[in-house]
Design an enzyme around this catalytic site. Structure first.
Site, PDB file in Angstrom:
ATOM      1  N   ASN A   9       0.867  -1.189   0.000  1.00  0.00           N
ATOM      2  CA  ASN A   9       0.000   0.000   0.000  1.00  0.00           C
ATOM      3  C   ASN A   9       0.895   1.227   0.000  1.00  0.00           C
ATOM      4  O   ASN A   9       1.491   1.570   1.019  1.00  0.00           O
ATOM      5  CB  ASN A   9      -0.900  -0.034   1.251  1.00  0.00           C
ATOM      6  CG  ASN A   9      -1.757   1.213   1.363  1.00  0.00           C
ATOM      7  OD1 ASN A   9      -1.820   2.016   0.433  1.00  0.00           O
ATOM      8  ND2 ASN A   9      -2.409   1.379   2.506  1.00  0.00           N
ATOM      9  N   LYS A  11       0.023   4.255  -0.322  1.00  0.00           N
ATOM     10  CA  LYS A  11      -0.649   5.436   0.251  1.00  0.00           C
ATOM     11  C   LYS A  11      -0.451   6.640  -0.688  1.00  0.00           C
ATOM     12  O   LYS A  11      -0.404   6.463  -1.896  1.00  0.00           O
ATOM     13  CB  LYS A  11      -0.155   5.667   1.676  1.00  0.00           C
ATOM     14  CG  LYS A  11      -0.260   4.388   2.524  1.00  0.00           C
ATOM     15  CD  LYS A  11      -0.062   4.598   3.980  1.00  0.00           C
ATOM     16  CE  LYS A  11      -0.189   3.257   4.708  1.00  0.00           C
ATOM     17  NZ  LYS A  11      -0.119   3.358   6.163  1.00  0.00           N
ATOM     18  N   HIS A  94      -9.521   0.966   5.144  1.00  0.00           N
ATOM     19  CA  HIS A  94      -8.229   1.224   5.796  1.00  0.00           C
ATOM     20  C   HIS A  94      -8.443   2.215   6.936  1.00  0.00           C
ATOM     21  O   HIS A  94      -9.257   3.141   6.811  1.00  0.00           O
ATOM     22  CB  HIS A  94      -7.228   1.773   4.771  1.00  0.00           C
ATOM     23  CG  HIS A  94      -5.826   1.792   5.301  1.00  0.00           C
ATOM     24  ND1 HIS A  94      -5.384   2.742   6.181  1.00  0.00           N
ATOM     25  CD2 HIS A  94      -4.785   0.941   5.100  1.00  0.00           C
ATOM     26  CE1 HIS A  94      -4.115   2.484   6.495  1.00  0.00           C
ATOM     27  NE2 HIS A  94      -3.731   1.405   5.855  1.00  0.00           N
ATOM     28  N   GLU A  96      -6.829   4.678   7.855  1.00  0.00           N
ATOM     29  CA  GLU A  96      -6.645   6.089   7.483  1.00  0.00           C
ATOM     30  C   GLU A  96      -7.907   6.634   6.813  1.00  0.00           C
ATOM     31  O   GLU A  96      -8.243   7.802   6.983  1.00  0.00           O
ATOM     32  CB  GLU A  96      -5.402   6.224   6.582  1.00  0.00           C
ATOM     33  CG  GLU A  96      -4.133   6.082   7.413  1.00  0.00           C
ATOM     34  CD  GLU A  96      -2.942   5.491   6.676  1.00  0.00           C
ATOM     35  OE1 GLU A  96      -2.941   5.448   5.437  1.00  0.00           O
ATOM     36  OE2 GLU A  96      -2.009   5.042   7.379  1.00  0.00           O
ATOM     37  N   GLU A 164      -4.936  -4.638  10.877  1.00  0.00           N
ATOM     38  CA  GLU A 164      -3.952  -3.562  10.974  1.00  0.00           C
ATOM     39  C   GLU A 164      -4.218  -2.751  12.240  1.00  0.00           C
ATOM     40  O   GLU A 164      -5.046  -1.824  12.215  1.00  0.00           O
ATOM     41  CB  GLU A 164      -4.053  -2.644   9.752  1.00  0.00           C
ATOM     42  CG  GLU A 164      -3.678  -3.296   8.450  1.00  0.00           C
ATOM     43  CD  GLU A 164      -3.096  -2.290   7.462  1.00  0.00           C
ATOM     44  OE1 GLU A 164      -2.073  -2.610   6.860  1.00  0.00           O
ATOM     45  OE2 GLU A 164      -3.636  -1.184   7.325  1.00  0.00           O
ATOM     46  N   GLY A 170       2.927   2.632  10.666  1.00  0.00           N
ATOM     47  CA  GLY A 170       3.889   3.716  10.457  1.00  0.00           C
ATOM     48  C   GLY A 170       4.655   4.125  11.703  1.00  0.00           C
ATOM     49  O   GLY A 170       5.299   5.175  11.723  1.00  0.00           O
ATOM     50  N   SER A 210       3.933  -1.774  10.369  1.00  0.00           N
ATOM     51  CA  SER A 210       5.382  -1.813  10.578  1.00  0.00           C
ATOM     52  C   SER A 210       6.009  -3.161  10.223  1.00  0.00           C
ATOM     53  O   SER A 210       6.948  -3.615  10.883  1.00  0.00           O
ATOM     54  CB  SER A 210       5.737  -1.399  12.018  1.00  0.00           C
ATOM     55  OG  SER A 210       5.331  -0.063  12.258  1.00  0.00           O
TER      56      SER A 210
HETATM   57  P1  13P Z   1       3.292   0.614   7.586  1.00  0.00           P
HETATM   58  O1  13P Z   1       3.814  -0.682   6.995  1.00  0.00           O
HETATM   59  O2  13P Z   1       3.978   1.821   7.088  1.00  0.00           O
HETATM   60  O3  13P Z   1       3.206   0.524   9.078  1.00  0.00           O
HETATM   61  O4  13P Z   1       1.766   0.765   7.059  1.00  0.00           O
HETATM   62  C1  13P Z   1       0.893  -0.278   7.200  1.00  0.00           C
HETATM   63  C2  13P Z   1      -0.342   0.036   6.450  1.00  0.00           C
HETATM   64  O5  13P Z   1      -1.109   0.896   6.827  1.00  0.00           O
HETATM   65  C3  13P Z   1      -0.602  -0.727   5.220  1.00  0.00           C
HETATM   66  O6  13P Z   1      -1.897  -0.531   4.757  1.00  0.00           O
END
Ligand code: 13P
Length: 251
Positions: A9, A11, A94, A96, A164, A170, A210
């Site tokens: 992903n 983003k 997601h 976010e 997640e 992140g 992560s």
């Molecule tokens: P990270 O791997 O940067 O922690 O992000 C995970 C994520 O949100 C994947 O959709």
């Protein structure tokens, strides 16, 4: 055994040319023979070009979001019908999207129905926030997300679910592989209570938050962790193809 899925992903990262470069590098370095399903989720603008680059390769392409309506007055949105020409996967729910853009369970549920009807393979994301975890509410939160996201869905089909935990995204602090296994098992049991244990026994349930080349093997060593949804570590080809290589060796 469930399919193993490793998904990237990106983003809101990578211009079209940067995205073309990254896909090209991934294609150069990806293990030539692998039973791992590799899916890349670039930003919308990069999708048409990415779809040309991945044609006739094993890499699959997905969108990070979609709207549930077929068309209409929804400024800034993209429908499943628009994605169908280019993509075969879509990320839904997601954290976010839920937290920064106010997406409700109902909206995720509508999108899920439409994505299935349009033949897009959804990855439905669930996960608790830090405060939920501190208050011992992780399972309640996830049960609620699953029940509402899957309302009126009658067949688990080839849907993928990704656990997640928001606090792990992140941050560099991944969940422990044991915690991921426990929650993924809980997710499988919850899905089993809706669709039947047999039907969900092969549903890929991923972990995200992560994940890196240093911890992927520990996650994939768990029976209910059937892959990973990767953010930061998927933004460079070396790290991401190393993760793919490790996952391929383990499957
Ligand atoms: P990270 O791997 O940067 O922690 O992000 C995970 C994520 O949100 C994947 O959709």
């Amino acid at each position: 055994m469930s399919e193993t899925v490793v998904a990237a992903n990106w983003k809101m990262n990578k211009t079209v040319s940067e995205s073309d470069y990254l896909i090209t590098e991934i294609l150069k370095n990806i293990p030539p023979v692998s039973s791992v399903t590799c899916v890349v989720f670039p930003p919308f603008l990069s999708i048409p070009s990415a779809s040309r680059l991945i044609r006739n390769t094993s890499v699959k392409l997905g969108a990070q979001n979609m709207h549930s309506a077929q068309n209409g007055a929804f400024t800034g949105e993209v429908s499943a019908a628009m994605l169908q020409d280019f993509c075969s996967y879509v990320l839904l729910g997601h954290s976010e999207r839920r937290l920064l853009f106010g997406e409700t369970h109902e909206f995720v549920n509508e999108k899920l129905s439409v994505s299935i009807a349009c033949g897009l393979r959804p990855i439905v994301c669930v996960g608790e926030q830090s405060l939920d975890r501190q208050n011992g509410l992780t399972e309640n939160v996830i049960r609620n997300q699953i029940k509402s996201s899957f309302r009126n869905i009658t067949d688990i089909g080839n849907i993928i679910v990704a656990y997640e935990p928001v606090w792990a995204i992140g941050t560099g602090t991944a969940a422990s592989p044991d915690d991921a296994e426990n929650i993924n098992k809980f997710i499988r049991d919850e899905l089993g209570s809706i669709f039947g244990t047999e039907q969900v026994s092969k549903t890929p349930i991923l972990y995200g938050g992560s994940v890196t080349e240093d911890n992927i093997a520990d996650f994939l060593g768990k029976p209910n962790v059937n892959g990973a949804l990767i953010g930061g570590a998927s933004l460079n080809s070396e790290g991401f193809t190393e993760i793919l290589r490790i996952a391929s060796d383990l499957t």
